[in-house]
Design a protein around this motif. Structure first.
Motif, PDB file in Angstrom:
ATOM      1  N   MET A  71       0.415   2.076  -0.223  1.00  0.00           N
ATOM      2  CA  MET A  71      -0.617   2.619   0.831  1.00  0.00           C
ATOM      3  C   MET A  71      -0.785   1.540   1.816  1.00  0.00           C
ATOM      4  SD  MET A  71      -3.125   4.999  -1.240  1.00  0.00           S
ATOM      5  CE  MET A  71      -4.046   5.580   0.504  1.00  0.00           C
ATOM      6  N   LYS A  72      -0.307   0.310   1.661  1.00  0.00           N
ATOM      7  CA  LYS A  72      -0.655  -0.889   2.650  1.00  0.00           C
ATOM      8  C   LYS A  72      -2.145  -1.282   2.655  1.00  0.00           C
ATOM      9  CE  LYS A  72       3.809  -0.545   3.670  1.00  0.00           C
ATOM     10  NZ  LYS A  72       4.115   0.643   2.906  1.00  0.00           N
ATOM     11  N   ILE A  73      -2.893  -1.339   1.562  1.00  0.00           N
ATOM     12  CA  ILE A  73      -4.016  -1.620   1.488  1.00  0.00           C
ATOM     13  C   ILE A  73      -4.051  -3.090   0.982  1.00  0.00           C
ATOM     14  CG2 ILE A  73      -6.439  -0.945   0.267  1.00  0.00           C
ATOM     15  CD1 ILE A  73      -5.505   1.870   0.197  1.00  0.00           C
ATOM     16  N   PRO A  74      -4.921  -3.993   1.673  1.00  0.00           N
ATOM     17  CA  PRO A  74      -4.853  -5.362   1.447  1.00  0.00           C
ATOM     18  C   PRO A  74      -5.974  -5.578   0.360  1.00  0.00           C
ATOM     19  CG  PRO A  74      -5.470  -5.359   3.606  1.00  0.00           C
ATOM     20  CD  PRO A  74      -5.006  -3.757   3.089  1.00  0.00           C
ATOM     21  N   ILE A  75      -5.905  -6.449  -0.617  1.00  0.00           N
ATOM     22  CA  ILE A  75      -7.018  -6.850  -1.203  1.00  0.00           C
ATOM     23  C   ILE A  75      -7.387  -8.464  -0.799  1.00  0.00           C
ATOM     24  CG2 ILE A  75      -7.823  -7.279  -3.431  1.00  0.00           C
ATOM     25  CD1 ILE A  75      -7.179  -4.563  -2.815  1.00  0.00           C
ATOM     26  N   PRO A 340       3.181  -6.834   6.101  1.00  0.00           N
ATOM     27  CA  PRO A 340       3.738  -7.989   5.674  1.00  0.00           C
ATOM     28  C   PRO A 340       3.252  -9.269   5.655  1.00  0.00           C
ATOM     29  CG  PRO A 340       5.204  -6.472   7.071  1.00  0.00           C
ATOM     30  CD  PRO A 340       3.829  -6.061   7.131  1.00  0.00           C
ATOM     31  N   ALA A 341       2.305  -9.462   6.464  1.00  0.00           N
ATOM     32  CA  ALA A 341       1.481 -10.820   6.607  1.00  0.00           C
ATOM     33  C   ALA A 341       0.850 -10.754   5.281  1.00  0.00           C
ATOM     34  CB  ALA A 341       0.652 -10.908   7.914  1.00  0.00           C
ATOM     35  N   TYR A 342      -0.030  -9.763   5.058  1.00  0.00           N
ATOM     36  CA  TYR A 342      -0.598  -9.769   3.439  1.00  0.00           C
ATOM     37  C   TYR A 342       0.584 -10.201   2.465  1.00  0.00           C
ATOM     38  CZ  TYR A 342      -2.756  -8.070  -0.582  1.00  0.00           C
ATOM     39  OH  TYR A 342      -3.357  -8.070  -1.945  1.00  0.00           O
ATOM     40  N   LEU A 343       1.571  -9.571   2.401  1.00  0.00           N
ATOM     41  CA  LEU A 343       2.586  -9.687   1.264  1.00  0.00           C
ATOM     42  C   LEU A 343       2.843 -11.137   1.163  1.00  0.00           C
ATOM     43  CD1 LEU A 343       4.590  -6.597   1.190  1.00  0.00           C
ATOM     44  CD2 LEU A 343       2.599  -7.103  -0.191  1.00  0.00           C
ATOM     45  N   ARG A 344       3.161 -11.733   2.468  1.00  0.00           N
ATOM     46  CA  ARG A 344       3.657 -13.390   2.403  1.00  0.00           C
ATOM     47  C   ARG A 344       2.517 -14.107   1.889  1.00  0.00           C
ATOM     48  NH1 ARG A 344       5.528 -11.412   7.528  1.00  0.00           N
ATOM     49  NH2 ARG A 344       4.032 -12.283   8.493  1.00  0.00           N
ATOM     50  N   ALA A 345       1.232 -13.908   2.295  1.00  0.00           N
ATOM     51  CA  ALA A 345       0.348 -14.627   1.640  1.00  0.00           C
ATOM     52  C   ALA A 345      -0.058 -14.264   0.096  1.00  0.00           C
ATOM     53  CB  ALA A 345      -1.338 -14.255   2.423  1.00  0.00           C
ATOM     54  N   GLN A 346       0.068 -13.105  -0.272  1.00  0.00           N
ATOM     55  CA  GLN A 346      -0.191 -12.747  -1.760  1.00  0.00           C
ATOM     56  C   GLN A 346       0.914 -13.148  -2.779  1.00  0.00           C
ATOM     57  OE1 GLN A 346       1.487 -10.363  -3.542  1.00  0.00           O
ATOM     58  NE2 GLN A 346       0.162 -11.020  -5.744  1.00  0.00           N
ATOM     59  N   ARG A 347       2.300 -13.305  -2.093  1.00  0.00           N
ATOM     60  CA  ARG A 347       3.302 -13.264  -3.219  1.00  0.00           C
ATOM     61  C   ARG A 347       3.317 -14.991  -3.367  1.00  0.00           C
ATOM     62  NH1 ARG A 347       2.798  -8.460  -3.641  1.00  0.00           N
ATOM     63  NH2 ARG A 347       4.644  -7.057  -3.455  1.00  0.00           N
ATOM     64  N   LYS A 348       3.603 -15.074  -4.655  1.00  0.00           N
ATOM     65  CA  LYS A 348       3.943 -16.715  -4.735  1.00  0.00           C
ATOM     66  C   LYS A 348       5.265 -17.026  -4.458  1.00  0.00           C
ATOM     67  CE  LYS A 348       5.497 -15.605  -9.641  1.00  0.00           C
ATOM     68  NZ  LYS A 348       6.842 -16.223  -9.530  1.00  0.00           N
ATOM     69  N   LYS A 349       5.271 -18.176  -4.033  1.00  0.00           N
ATOM     70  CA  LYS A 349       6.378 -18.801  -3.565  1.00  0.00           C
ATOM     71  C   LYS A 349       7.445 -19.497  -4.491  1.00  0.00           C
ATOM     72  CE  LYS A 349       4.508 -18.313   0.457  1.00  0.00           C
ATOM     73  NZ  LYS A 349       3.213 -17.910   0.001  1.00  0.00           N
TER      74      LYS A 349
END
Length: 752
Positions: A71-75, A340-349
């Motif tokens: 749903m594109k809800i950032p935490i 996508p900016a949230y996902l980039r910050a949330q996902r481990k590199k």
């Protein structure tokens, strides 16, 4: 009372505000820390995710997180208790919902909820212990008093699993620096107060938050003994508020209270008391929710807190309930192009495993560093290999004198060290173990054996042990052994032992009634030396002296008592790679024993004995097959001494015959056992598997080697139900053999 906040690494927060101006500065710094993590765009509320405890039911959190991302809800921050801390901490560390789902649904929870490694990874001496004592309980004896572990489990395997999963968080000691700021809630077992874990080692904080009292040992952090946070704050909405959440999405999967008609056992009533405490603090937190906050309660039906094997169902239930609440959640979604900016910050590199430059031992045990280091074969200069590291830690833990063996990475300048940390058992170093064997053939006769073993470990710097064993029942004995490793690798050893044994040797008539019962009593003394090869094999050689007597217990009372003496040279070779000693699924176990009685060593006669046994287990689909061969023989045919004969008979040992019904100077038995798991009993991850199986057997006993031929073999077989319990296996079986022999067996503690 406001919950105390502590640092799991051991550093307490101190109030250093002396002047008003410093108060203002400290407030601003705290506010800055509170808002750590991805920046929140103007106009969007800061969203906190609150995940409750609830054991296996908490796996529903993963399904909720799946829907939130769809749903594109950032935490912006996460607070969790117990299983909520596990799911929340892993997600906060950068794992995607798909990775989380794959992890929890593919995880072997039975492996997580045990401490000891497979027998295939134990030292060879501990393999023998595992084979001989199927009740896996060490009762400590310390300072003249019995001592128990603080929990049924110390969390060794679970800790390694979580560390392997979260290895990318090594070096992060502030949970605000995770991809999503995170807090775990634990309970101080001394005071009952909630303790908020915000710094230190992430895995340790998670372990503390989900340490269910009595099941898991408490985790000590900053001098406090911490257990499952559900007792103090199962739904930490207030903690998410403290982290700066404007809106909270609350997922409550706590167990509902049982109805009166369900409270029909003491266990159920005790569980209800715990549920009452959890429900009260949960409801108190829910009452603090504000307009705009969202409460999600997945409908988990019959999924219980221990039903980890229903992980997929729990995830589906969480997903279903969150999907039903899309209307309420929709206003928290961000624009498609912003997510996508949230996902980039949330996902481990993605990052390569660090190269290990140094291997160190941070020794918290009574053994010398060299002994620990000798069990570790990690080579500096190579990237960290987690499966190989686990094998090394299992090897250290397999010495079986440690409460736990941990590890951490330490980076200094441009080098990385892997540090192994062993901790002595708090209830050691002296232990009692117990064994149980029961048998009934439903013909009016049965047998039993109860064994108590006391072991003093860590006698010296080379892990010497003194073991004494007492067995009562059909074949009683007293046995003591001093076992001394000779080097840090524990490869070479010497041993001295003494024993007093009694056993019955019976002859039967055609009706299965005892005609004669010989009672053999003997005192034995021996010395040995040997070598262990890794954790798979052993060679052993030594001298033995025996003095005994044989008398008639049932039969002709006029037959005089006979005494005998034996002095012998013994040698043996053993190999074992079985994955367990109850219902093995894979591996091989084999041994070869040679004994030479010599008059020169005080024996009445010169004679040799040879024994060989071999079995291997392999699994094909759902079926396990175990072919085996067991041969014992006296190489000299002249002696007629009853004490120099070997028995056959009993379940899986020529099924259909009574236990040890036939004796001879030469025995041989070949068999094929097959079984498959058909269900289980018990609670969730602690379930006891149930098997159905059958056997085909061929063998006999002979007193003359010239009598041995294929025509003399007796064919036999059995069909059985078996269950793997905490007392060892329990079998209900029916066996039938040629010559009109059949029997029903009820066995507890019987091994293949």
């Amino acid at each position: 009372m406001k919950p105390e906040t502590i640092d799991p690494s051991g550093h307490k927060s101190k109030n250093r505000i002396w002047l008003f101006s410093l108060c203002v500065i400290a407030f601003l710094i705290a506010a800055s820390d509170l808002q750590a993590g991805p920046a929140v765009p103007d106009g969007r509320p800061r969203i906190g995710l609150v995940l409750s405890g609830g054991g296996a039911r908490g796996l529903a959190h993963v399904g909720v997180i799946e829907v939130l991302e769809e749903m594109k809800i950032p935490i912006d921050c996460i607070a969790g208790t117990s299983m909520g801390a596990i799911v929340g901490g892993i997600y906060a560390s950068g794992m995607s919902p798909d990775e989380l789902k794959k992890f929890i649904t593919s995880m072997q929870w039975n492996e997580a909820f045990k401490d000891k490694p497979d027998p295939s990874e134990m030292t060879f001496r501990r393999k023998r212990d595992a084979a001989d004592f199927l009740i896996d309980l060490d009762l400590g004896f310390k300072d003249g008093e019995f001592a128990m572990p603080r929990g049924l489990l110390q969390g060794q395997n679970l800790n390694l699993i979580l560390k392997s999963l979260l290895i990318h968080t090594e070096g992060i000691d502030d949970f605000n620096r995770l991809n999503i700021p995170f807090r775990a809630v634990a309970t101080d077992i001394e005071t009952g107060d909630a303790v908020i874990l915000e710094k230190g080692e992430l895995v340790k904080a998670i372990r503390a938050s989900m340490s269910i009292p009595a099941l898991f040992a408490p985790v000590e952090i900053d001098g406090k003994l911490l257990v499952d946070g559900g007792v103090a704050n199962n739904l930490p909405i207030d903690i998410a508020r403290q982290m700066g959440a404007d809106v909270v999405i609350v997922v409550d999967i706590s167990t509902e209270l049982s109805r009166r008609d369900q409270l029909d056992t003491s266990v159920g009533i005790t569980s209800q008391l715990t549920s009452i405490m959890v429900q009260r603090n949960t409801q108190a937190q829910i009452r603090t929710m504000r307009e705009g906050d969202i409460l999600i309660r997945p409908e988990l039906g019959t999924i219980g807190s221990s039903d980890f094997f229903k992980a997929a169902d729990a995830v589906a239930a969480g997903r279903k309930k969150a999907a039903e609440m899309k209307t309420e959640l929709a206003h928290l979604a961000v624009r498609e192009e912003d997510f996508p900016a949230y996902l980039r910050a949330q996902r481990k590199k993605d990052q390569a495993m660090p190269v290990i430059d140094v291997v160190e031992v941070d020794n918290k045990s009574s053994f010398p560093d060299g002994l620990i280091a000798a069990q570790v074969n990690i080579k500096p200069g190579e990237p960290l290999n987690m499966p190989e590291l686990k094998k090394n830690i299992d090897r250290v833990y397999g010495i079986d004198t440690f409460e736990r063996v941990d590890f951490h990475l330490r980076k200094k300048d441009k080098s990385t060290a892997i540090v192994i940390e062993p901790f002595d058992k708090a209830w050691g170093p002296n232990y009692f173990r117990f064994g149980l064997g029961l048998e009934d053939n439903f013909k009016g006769s049965g047998s039993y054996a109860l064994t108590a073993q006391f072991t003093k470990t860590a006698l010296n710097r080379l892990a010497g042990e003194w073991r004494t064993e007492l067995r009562i029942g059909e074949n009683p004995r007293i046995y003591t052994e001093l076992y001394q490793p000779l080097d840090y690798s524990l490869s070479y050893f010497a041993a001295a032992n003494a024993a007093y044994l009694m056993r019955n040797i019976n002859t039967y008539n055609d009706k299965g009634e005892i005609l004669t019962q010989y009672r053999v009593q003997s005192a034995q003394f021996g010395v040995d030396a040997g070598r262990q090869f890794g954790n798979w094999g052993q060679v052993r050689a030594g001298l033995r002296r025996e003095h005994g007597n044989v008398k008639i217990a049932i039969g002709d009372p006029s037959v005089p008592e006979e005494t005998y003496n034996r002095g012998s040279v013994q040698a043996s070779v053993a190999y074992s790679r079985l994955d367990n000693y109850v219902f093995p699924l894979r591996g091989t176990d084999a041994s070869l024993m040679w004994n030479y009685d010599l008059k020169a060593l005080g024996s009445d006669i010169d004679e040799q004995a040879l024994g060989f046994n071999w079995m291997t287990a392999f699994t094909w689909g759902k079926y396990t097959f175990i072919p085996s061969l067991d041969v014992k023989t006296m190489l000299d045919d002249d002696s007629v001494a009853v004490q120099d004969t070997f028995p056959l008979g009993g379940f899986l040992n020529l099924s259909g015959f009574s236990t040890n019904e036939i004796y001879g100077r030469h025995t041989g038995l070949a068999r094929l056992v097959a079984y498959r798991e058909i269900g289980s009993a018990g609670m969730g991850a602690l379930k006891m598997p149930l098997y159905i199986g059958l056997s085909a057997e061929a063998g006999n006993v002979w007193n003359k080697r010239s009598d041995i031929n294929f025509e003399s073999l007796i064919l036999a077989g059995s069909i059985f139900l078996g269950i793997k319990t905490y007392l060892g296996p329990v079998y209900l079986a029916y066996g039938q053999a040629q010559r009109g022999h059949s029997s029903i067996y009820l066995n507890v503690g019987q091994r293949f």
